[in-house]
Design a protein around this motif. Structure first.
Motif, PDB file in Angstrom:
ATOM      1  N   VAL A  51       4.617 -42.779 -37.258  1.00 25.97           N
ATOM      2  CA  VAL A  51       4.555 -43.895 -36.323  1.00 25.97           C
ATOM      3  C   VAL A  51       5.643 -43.694 -35.271  1.00 25.97           C
ATOM      4  O   VAL A  51       6.623 -42.987 -35.506  1.00 25.97           O
ATOM      5  N   THR A 104      12.932 -53.361 -26.770  1.00 26.07           N
ATOM      6  CA  THR A 104      11.777 -53.977 -26.117  1.00 26.07           C
ATOM      7  C   THR A 104      10.973 -52.937 -25.353  1.00 26.07           C
ATOM      8  O   THR A 104       9.736 -52.884 -25.467  1.00 26.07           O
ATOM      9  N   ILE A 107       9.061 -50.689 -27.806  1.00 23.85           N
ATOM     10  CA  ILE A 107       7.893 -51.382 -28.382  1.00 23.85           C
ATOM     11  C   ILE A 107       6.769 -51.455 -27.359  1.00 23.85           C
ATOM     12  O   ILE A 107       5.608 -51.178 -27.673  1.00 23.85           O
ATOM     13  N   GLU A 108       7.117 -51.803 -26.141  1.00 17.92           N
ATOM     14  CA  GLU A 108       6.086 -51.908 -25.094  1.00 17.92           C
ATOM     15  C   GLU A 108       5.455 -50.555 -24.812  1.00 17.92           C
ATOM     16  O   GLU A 108       4.251 -50.475 -24.544  1.00 17.92           O
ATOM     17  N   SER A 109       6.219 -49.484 -24.860  1.00 17.21           N
ATOM     18  CA  SER A 109       5.676 -48.146 -24.590  1.00 17.21           C
ATOM     19  C   SER A 109       4.827 -47.637 -25.753  1.00 17.21           C
ATOM     20  O   SER A 109       3.991 -46.761 -25.568  1.00 17.21           O
ATOM     21  N   ALA A 110       5.055 -48.177 -26.935  1.00 12.30           N
ATOM     22  CA  ALA A 110       4.353 -47.706 -28.127  1.00 12.30           C
ATOM     23  C   ALA A 110       3.076 -48.500 -28.413  1.00 12.30           C
ATOM     24  O   ALA A 110       2.322 -48.153 -29.316  1.00 12.30           O
ATOM     25  N   THR A 111       2.862 -49.569 -27.660  1.00 13.89           N
ATOM     26  CA  THR A 111       1.672 -50.391 -27.927  1.00 13.89           C
ATOM     27  C   THR A 111       0.626 -50.241 -26.850  1.00 13.89           C
ATOM     28  O   THR A 111       0.828 -49.743 -25.812  1.00 13.89           O
TER      29      THR A 111
END
Length: 111
Positions: A51, A104, A107-111
């Motif tokens: 992940v 943050t 997380i935004e780049s991974a979703t």
């Protein structure tokens, strides 16, 4: 107190140190004991992580040397390593604005 002092590159105020130590004190003693000197070999476990992984480490960490963060990032495929200069074991405390922004953004780049 010795642990608390070791966690920070720049000592916090007395009130902040008191709060930090109070938070640390709620960690069950069995957990703290298990963390001391962890002799386990982690390479195999780290290599199974599939992940998105962000590793943040303070460059002046005296609790877990920065090499620990580098090792983790090398073992986890596609991990991203951020090393905070002038920061100790508590980047979430010592550089909270940067830490929050980096987490943050990750997380935004991974979703």
């Amino acid at each position: 107190m010795q642990f608390g002092r070791a966690c920070f590159a720049t000592p916090p105020s007395s009130a902040e140190m008191e709060l930090f130590l109070a938070c640390a004190a709620v960690t069950p003693s069995g957990v703290r004991e298990a963390l001391v000197g962890r002799p386990a070999e982690y390479a195999q476990t780290l290599q199974t992580i599939r992940v998105p992984t962000l590793v943040i480490h303070g460059e002046q960490d005296r609790v877990l040397l920065p090499a620990t963060g580098e090792y983790t990032a090398q073992m986890v495929e596609h991990a991203k390593l951020l090393v905070y200069e002038g920061i100790g074991h508590t980047p979430f405390w010592e550089a909270s604005d940067r830490f929050n922004a980096d987490v943050t953004a990750f997380i935004e780049s991974a979703t």
